[in-house]
Design an enzyme around this catalytic site. Structure first.
Site, PDB file in Angstrom:
ATOM      1  N   ARG A  12       0.826  -1.208   0.000  1.00  0.00           N
ATOM      2  CA  ARG A  12       0.000   0.000   0.000  1.00  0.00           C
ATOM      3  C   ARG A  12       0.863   1.262   0.000  1.00  0.00           C
ATOM      4  O   ARG A  12       0.714   2.135  -0.854  1.00  0.00           O
ATOM      5  CB  ARG A  12      -0.925   0.035   1.231  1.00  0.00           C
ATOM      6  CG  ARG A  12      -2.019  -0.999   1.293  1.00  0.00           C
ATOM      7  CD  ARG A  12      -2.958  -1.010   0.112  1.00  0.00           C
ATOM      8  NE  ARG A  12      -3.619   0.256  -0.160  1.00  0.00           N
ATOM      9  CZ  ARG A  12      -4.067   0.631  -1.350  1.00  0.00           C
ATOM     10  NH1 ARG A  12      -3.892  -0.155  -2.405  1.00  0.00           N
ATOM     11  NH2 ARG A  12      -4.683   1.782  -1.525  1.00  0.00           N
ATOM     12  N   CYS A 150       1.495   6.928  10.340  1.00  0.00           N
ATOM     13  CA  CYS A 150       0.510   7.870   9.792  1.00  0.00           C
ATOM     14  C   CYS A 150      -0.213   8.606  10.918  1.00  0.00           C
ATOM     15  O   CYS A 150      -0.494   9.803  10.817  1.00  0.00           O
ATOM     16  CB  CYS A 150      -0.487   7.142   8.897  1.00  0.00           C
ATOM     17  SG  CYS A 150      -1.317   5.742   9.657  1.00  0.00           S
ATOM     18  N   ARG A 232     -10.286   0.224  15.191  1.00  0.00           N
ATOM     19  CA  ARG A 232     -10.276  -0.089  13.770  1.00  0.00           C
ATOM     20  C   ARG A 232     -11.731  -0.209  13.312  1.00  0.00           C
ATOM     21  O   ARG A 232     -12.507  -0.942  13.926  1.00  0.00           O
ATOM     22  CB  ARG A 232      -9.528  -1.398  13.512  1.00  0.00           C
ATOM     23  CG  ARG A 232      -8.020  -1.313  13.765  1.00  0.00           C
ATOM     24  CD  ARG A 232      -7.370  -0.324  12.804  1.00  0.00           C
ATOM     25  NE  ARG A 232      -5.949  -0.214  13.012  1.00  0.00           N
ATOM     26  CZ  ARG A 232      -5.039  -0.950  12.367  1.00  0.00           C
ATOM     27  NH1 ARG A 232      -5.420  -1.851  11.481  1.00  0.00           N
ATOM     28  NH2 ARG A 232      -3.758  -0.774  12.598  1.00  0.00           N
TER      29      ARG A 232
END
Length: 331
Positions: A12, A150, A232
């Site tokens: 990714r 991130c 999540r």
């Protein structure tokens, strides 16, 4: 002068870093290493369920990629020490496999002829982490560095603005985080994290994150003042930080908004964004700022206790900052 970059790991982040590099004139990707064959790499680069089709031409010739007419060397080496980066002219490696996150393992890229390495994830040893908008100015010539995570890239600029203007006594962070590749499509084995093995599309899954504690490494003045956790959630991309802060210096929510807006237009332009619109997560798909302060979403209990909300595209924003770090350490 163009910086020649090699990417190790075409997952990714590796692919989004590649796409982001096509928008820059100062960085050129000249080599990619991954165990995928070149035809499949070309397919994965061309088509992306989250970010759409690649804007350009992608072909394969003699086992290498030809992107927008330029040849990119493709290799499939398991051991980075065998990569001969110097033969491809690589100066900096973006280490994006998630496997080589210590100085000892990442140094194999230096052995293979690269000059510097940027890890695209938090280091697992004392390798220094750098976050644009937080501590780029402390870079002191190290040849191996980490771009942190991130979430740290979203939280650190937000926390810095708050701390610089009002002081942070203590804070708790929750990131509501999009699904990532480590999760399961349906319930499956996950020995270290039982909850993490549950079906990603069916559940909101509480999880641990080192992102808040990592802020204490990039902003030492906040060390020990921050911790956090994650949920999540079943969305493909874009996450949001919820930062609950006890302020040292009393401030109205309006004053906090003004400080954020000023930072977004000044020293943190391109890192910290600011919005007063009625936004939702998909509005930030493709956002290159790593932290977009949502002025309407935050709340204050009183002048010392506030909840701040900031959005981030956990793939695009982060990948652009990987390139910013590569450029910064190449000056």
């Amino acid at each position: 002068m163009t910086i020649k970059v090699g990417i190790n790991g075409f997952g990714r982040i590796g692919r989004i870093v590649f796409r982001a590099a096509q928008e820059r004139s100062d960085i050129e990707i000249v080599a990619i290493n991954d165990l995928l064959d070149a035809e499949y790499m070309a397919y994965m680069l061309k088509y992306d369920s989250t970010h759409g089709r690649f804007n350009g031409t992608v072909e394969v010739k003699d086992g290498h990629l030809i992107v927008n007419g330029k040849k990119i060397r493709v290799t499939a080496e398991r051991d980075p020490a065998n990569l001969k980066w110097n033969e491809a002219g690589v100066e900096v490696v973006a280490e994006a496999t998630g496997l080589f996150l210590t100085d000892e393992t990442a140094r194999k890229h230096i052995t293979a002829g690269a000059k510097k390495v940027v890890m695209t994830g938090p280091s697992k040893d004392s390798t220094p982490m750098f976050v644009r908008g937080a501590n780029f100015d402390t870079y002191a010539g190290q040849d191996i560095v980490s771009n942190a995570s991130c979430t740290t890239n979203c939280l650190a600029p937000l926390a810095k603005v708050v701390n610089d203007n009002f002081g942070i006594v203590e804070a708790l962070m929750t990131t509501v985080h999009a699904t990532t590749a480590t999760q399961k499509t349906v319930d499956g084995p996950s020995h270290k994290d039982w909850r993490g093995g549950r079906g990603a599309s069916q559940n909101i899954i509480p999880s641990s994150t080192g992102a808040a504690k990592a802020v204490g490494k990039v902003l030492p003045e906040l060390n020990g003042k921050l911790t956090g956790m994650a949920f999540r959630v079943p969305t493909p991309n874009v996450s949001v930080v919820d930062l609950t802060v006890r302020l040292a210096k009393p401030a109205t929510y309006e004053e906090i908004k003004k400080a954020m807006k000023a930072a977004s237009e000044g020293a943190m332009k391109g890192v910290l964004g600011y919005t007063e619109d009625d936004v939702v997560s998909t509005d930030f798909n493709g956002e290159t700022c790593t932290s977009v302060f949502d002025a309407k979403a935050g709340i204050a209990l009183n002048d010392n206790f506030v909840k701040l909300v900031s959005w981030y595209d956990n793939e695009t924003g982060y990948s652009h900052k990987v390139l910013d770090l590569i450029a910064h350490i190449s000056k």
